[in-house]
Design an enzyme around this catalytic site. Structure first.
Site, PDB file in Angstrom:
ATOM      1  N   ASP A  13     -12.298 -27.160  23.515  1.00 26.85           N
ATOM      2  CA  ASP A  13     -11.215 -26.386  24.117  1.00 26.85           C
ATOM      3  C   ASP A  13     -11.634 -25.801  25.465  1.00 26.85           C
ATOM      4  OD1 ASP A  13      -8.714 -25.288  24.295  1.00 26.85           O
ATOM      5  OD2 ASP A  13      -9.137 -23.575  22.991  1.00 26.85           O
ATOM      6  N   ARG A  26      -5.027 -29.120  35.704  1.00 29.37           N
ATOM      7  CA  ARG A  26      -5.576 -29.165  34.338  1.00 29.37           C
ATOM      8  C   ARG A  26      -6.297 -30.489  34.045  1.00 29.37           C
ATOM      9  NH1 ARG A  26      -3.900 -25.869  30.493  1.00 29.37           N
ATOM     10  NH2 ARG A  26      -4.049 -27.557  28.977  1.00 29.37           N
ATOM     11  N   HIS A  30      -9.897 -32.109  31.957  1.00 32.74           N
ATOM     12  CA  HIS A  30     -10.024 -33.157  30.929  1.00 32.74           C
ATOM     13  C   HIS A  30     -11.022 -34.229  31.371  1.00 32.74           C
ATOM     14  CE1 HIS A  30      -6.860 -31.269  28.782  1.00 32.74           C
ATOM     15  NE2 HIS A  30      -5.870 -31.665  29.559  1.00 32.74           N
ATOM     16  N   SER A  58      -4.211 -33.632  19.289  1.00 29.14           N
ATOM     17  CA  SER A  58      -3.618 -33.181  18.023  1.00 29.14           C
ATOM     18  C   SER A  58      -2.175 -33.656  17.893  1.00 29.14           C
ATOM     19  CB  SER A  58      -3.665 -31.651  17.934  1.00 29.14           C
ATOM     20  OG  SER A  58      -2.644 -31.097  18.738  1.00 29.14           O
ATOM     21  N   THR A  59      -1.657 -33.586  16.676  1.00 21.85           N
ATOM     22  CA  THR A  59      -0.252 -33.958  16.454  1.00 21.85           C
ATOM     23  C   THR A  59       0.675 -33.026  17.257  1.00 21.85           C
ATOM     24  OG1 THR A  59      -0.389 -32.646  14.412  1.00 21.85           O
ATOM     25  CG2 THR A  59      -0.472 -35.026  14.155  1.00 21.85           C
ATOM     26  N   LEU A 124     -25.585 -43.061  15.165  1.00 25.45           N
ATOM     27  CA  LEU A 124     -24.633 -41.939  15.088  1.00 25.45           C
ATOM     28  C   LEU A 124     -23.234 -42.440  14.741  1.00 25.45           C
ATOM     29  CD1 LEU A 124     -23.968 -38.878  15.771  1.00 25.45           C
ATOM     30  CD2 LEU A 124     -23.361 -39.718  18.049  1.00 25.45           C
ATOM     31  N   SER A 188      -6.748 -24.248  14.453  1.00 22.09           N
ATOM     32  CA  SER A 188      -5.785 -25.135  15.115  1.00 22.09           C
ATOM     33  C   SER A 188      -5.555 -26.461  14.379  1.00 22.09           C
ATOM     34  CB  SER A 188      -6.213 -25.416  16.563  1.00 22.09           C
ATOM     35  OG  SER A 188      -6.321 -24.223  17.283  1.00 22.09           O
TER      36      SER A 188
HETATM   37  C1  FPP Z   1      -8.518 -28.861  25.128  1.00 21.86           C
HETATM   38  O1  FPP Z   1      -8.481 -28.164  26.344  1.00 21.86           O
HETATM   39  C2  FPP Z   1      -8.682 -30.280  25.286  1.00 21.86           C
HETATM   40  C3  FPP Z   1      -7.802 -31.262  24.938  1.00 21.86           C
HETATM   41  C4  FPP Z   1      -6.483 -31.028  24.333  1.00 21.86           C
HETATM   42  C5  FPP Z   1      -8.080 -32.674  25.161  1.00 21.86           C
HETATM   43  C6  FPP Z   1      -9.457 -33.085  24.801  1.00 21.86           C
HETATM   44  C7  FPP Z   1      -9.856 -34.196  25.641  1.00 21.86           C
HETATM   45  C8  FPP Z   1     -11.045 -34.328  26.215  1.00 21.86           C
HETATM   46  C9  FPP Z   1     -12.168 -33.380  26.083  1.00 21.86           C
HETATM   47  C10 FPP Z   1     -11.250 -35.499  27.042  1.00 21.86           C
HETATM   48  C11 FPP Z   1     -12.342 -36.365  26.559  1.00 21.86           C
HETATM   49  C12 FPP Z   1     -12.097 -37.017  25.314  1.00 21.86           C
HETATM   50  C13 FPP Z   1     -11.926 -38.344  25.154  1.00 21.86           C
HETATM   51  C14 FPP Z   1     -11.985 -38.912  23.798  1.00 21.86           C
HETATM   52  C15 FPP Z   1     -11.691 -39.230  26.288  1.00 21.86           C
HETATM   53  P1  FPP Z   1      -7.131 -27.447  26.743  1.00 21.86           P
HETATM   54  O2  FPP Z   1      -6.381 -28.355  27.631  1.00 21.86           O
HETATM   55  O3  FPP Z   1      -6.415 -27.021  25.517  1.00 21.86           O
HETATM   56  O4  FPP Z   1      -7.683 -26.213  27.520  1.00 21.86           O
HETATM   57  P2  FPP Z   1      -6.978 -24.778  27.684  1.00 21.86           P
HETATM   58  O5  FPP Z   1      -6.930 -24.164  26.330  1.00 21.86           O
HETATM   59  O6  FPP Z   1      -7.918 -24.057  28.603  1.00 21.86           O
HETATM   60  O7  FPP Z   1      -5.631 -25.004  28.273  1.00 21.86           O
END
Ligand code: FPP
Length: 237
Positions: A13, A26, A30, A58-59, A124, A188
């Site tokens: 997160d 944002r 990612h 997530s869903t 792994l 969550s």
């Molecule tokens: C949460 O941060 C992250 C996500 C919903 C997406 C997770 C994706 C990655 C870490 C990219 C790499 C993964 C793969 C498999 C390619 P948020 O956007 O909820 O952050 P915030 O709470 O600060 O808004």
């Protein structure tokens, strides 16, 4: 490190907040978050963690702005294309778990092909949870069990073992350590069933900054916990 968890689960997160703090969109968070995942996979393989399970989509994440959802889909596809060879070379067994059929045919196909390619690897075990919800998983497990039972007649009761053995994670041991980055004190909808006895570690660090050192801190913290599984301290000694 004194005690290495067999299974580490991570709620990655804080990508959005990391980006906002730098005046970036944002999606930049990612993108850098994908590098953190790569580093954590490497470290887990090095130190002998057997299972790493990460919450990638997530869903509920479908409800995010359209641009962000499509960026995440593209990032998933690109990450598969970019990393599959190196994961294979490093003997990583990859699985995508969740309601995969709701993705585009192209992404679904990519996920399935990469899983097939890496399925025999013995290092792994990397589980990437996508279009995943803990409640959806339990509903899917019970429905699968009901379908099987219909074929066998009535009178059966559901048990914990039967639920466990129908989850997406049926052949994966429960997590020992659950890490959540970016300070939120919540689950969550992640692995609701499986984390019953996981040790929880929450850090203020945003996911894009969660690298080797931060993972080491989480594992050190795990090493100092006494796991009692409902028993008393004396029984454990
Ligand atoms: C949460 O941060 C992250 C996500 C919903 C997406 C997770 C994706 C990655 C870490 C990219 C790499 C993964 C793969 C498999 C390619 P948020 O956007 O909820 O952050 P915030 O709470 O600060 O808004």
């Amino acid at each position: 490190m004194k005690k290495i968890p067999n299974h580490v689960a991570i709620i990655m997160d804080g990508n959005g907040r990391w980006a906002k703090g730098r005046g970036l969109p944002r999606i930049a968070g990612h993108k850098v978050g994908a590098d953190s995942l790569k580093e954590c996979v490497k470290v887990c393989a090095e130190i002998g963690v057997k299972y790493l399970t990460v919450y990638a989509f997530s869903t509920e994440n479908w409800a995010r702005p359209k641009d962000e959802v499509s960026f995440l889909m593209g990032l998933l596809a690109d990450t598969i294309d970019r990393e599959v060879e190196s994961l294979n070379k490093n003997n990583v067994c990859l699985r995508f778990l969740g309601r995969l059929d709701q993705f585009s045919d192209q992404l679904n196909g990519k996920m399935r092909a990469s899983m097939d390619k890496l399925s025999k690897n013995t290092g792994l075990n990397l589980n990437v949870m996508v279009n995943y919800g803990g409640r959806a998983e339990i509903v899917d497990a019970v429905n699968e069990w009901v379908k099987e039972e219909e074929g066998r007649g009535e009178g059966k009761l559901i048990t914990e073992e039967k639920i466990s053995s129908h989850l997406y994670t049926k052949d994966i041991p429960d997590p020992d350590l659950l890490i959540r980055t970016a300070s939120e004190m919540r689950i969550s909808n992640f692995l609701l069933w499986q984390i019953a006895y996981a040790e929880i570690y929450v850090t203020d660090v945003f996911w894009p900054d969660f690298r080797r050192n931060e993972l080491s801190k989480a594992i050190e913290s795990y090493g100092s916990r006494e796991r009692r599984f409902g028993k008393t301290s004396e029984q454990i000694d």
